[in-house]
Each structure stands twice: as C-alpha cells, then as structure tokens.
Design a protein around this motif. Structure first.
Motif, mmCIF file in Angstrom:
data_model
loop_
_atom_site.group_PDB
_atom_site.id
_atom_site.type_symbol
_atom_site.label_atom_id
_atom_site.label_comp_id
_atom_site.label_asym_id
_atom_site.label_seq_id
_atom_site.Cartn_x
_atom_site.Cartn_y
_atom_site.Cartn_z
ATOM 1 N N ALA A 45 0.816 -1.217 0.000
ATOM 2 C CA ALA A 45 0.000 0.000 0.000
ATOM 3 C C ALA A 45 0.850 1.267 0.000
ATOM 4 O O ALA A 45 0.319 2.360 -0.167
ATOM 5 N N SER A 46 2.162 1.125 0.158
ATOM 6 C CA SER A 46 3.037 2.294 0.246
ATOM 7 C C SER A 46 3.557 2.718 -1.127
ATOM 8 O O SER A 46 3.454 1.989 -2.113
ATOM 9 N N ASP A 47 4.149 3.893 -1.176
ATOM 10 C CA ASP A 47 4.760 4.390 -2.411
ATOM 11 C C ASP A 47 5.944 3.529 -2.845
ATOM 12 O O ASP A 47 6.296 3.508 -4.023
ATOM 13 N N ALA A 48 6.566 2.812 -1.923
ATOM 14 C CA ALA A 48 7.704 1.950 -2.252
ATOM 15 C C ALA A 48 7.319 0.856 -3.250
ATOM 16 O O ALA A 48 8.164 0.352 -3.979
ATOM 17 N N ALA A 49 6.045 0.501 -3.290
ATOM 18 C CA ALA A 49 5.578 -0.554 -4.189
ATOM 19 C C ALA A 49 4.764 0.022 -5.357
ATOM 20 O O ALA A 49 4.011 -0.700 -6.002
ATOM 21 N N SER A 50 4.943 1.294 -5.653
ATOM 22 C CA SER A 50 4.104 1.949 -6.658
ATOM 23 C C SER A 50 4.287 1.398 -8.070
ATOM 24 O O SER A 50 3.415 1.577 -8.916
ATOM 25 N N PHE A 51 5.384 0.717 -8.353
ATOM 26 C CA PHE A 51 5.612 0.183 -9.692
ATOM 27 C C PHE A 51 5.168 -1.270 -9.813
ATOM 28 O O PHE A 51 5.205 -1.857 -10.885
ATOM 29 N N ILE A 52 4.717 -1.875 -8.730
ATOM 30 C CA ILE A 52 4.239 -3.255 -8.745
ATOM 31 C C ILE A 52 2.772 -3.246 -9.176
ATOM 32 O O ILE A 52 1.936 -2.589 -8.556
ATOM 33 N N THR A 53 2.476 -3.969 -10.248
ATOM 34 C CA THR A 53 1.100 -4.001 -10.750
ATOM 35 C C THR A 53 0.411 -5.329 -10.483
ATOM 36 O O THR A 53 -0.783 -5.460 -10.661
ATOM 37 N N GLY A 54 1.145 -6.321 -10.081
ATOM 38 C CA GLY A 54 0.549 -7.609 -9.765
ATOM 39 C C GLY A 54 1.596 -8.545 -9.205
ATOM 40 O O GLY A 54 2.729 -8.558 -9.658
#
Length: 44
Positions: free
Chosen positions: A24-33
C-alpha cells in the motif's frame, strides 16, 4: 507443524499486515501484480 516450517515459527496477522503495508506504500508503486506466499518457507 513447526518442524516442517524452515523459519521454525507460525506466522501471525502482523506478518501479513507488514506485507500489506508495503504494497500500500509508495515503495511498491511500480508493482502491478504479484502473488506472494507467506508461509515461512513451508512450500519450498
């Protein structure tokens, strides 16, 4: 059952919450699945 788990501990709700917080954080913003197994290594 603990003897079958490589980390030798039973996971807790807090363990799952930490992963949810990360996604849910910005650190995972590029993860789409992703499919993540949270089982202490039991399924290795």
């Amino acid at each position: 059952m603990i003897e079958r788990i490589p980390l030798k501990k039973i996971g807790s709700a807090d363990d799952v919450a930490k992963l949810v917080t990360y996604f849910a954080s910005d650190a995972a913003s590029f993860i789409t699945g992703a499919e993540i197994v949270i089982d202490g290594g039991m399924s290795l």
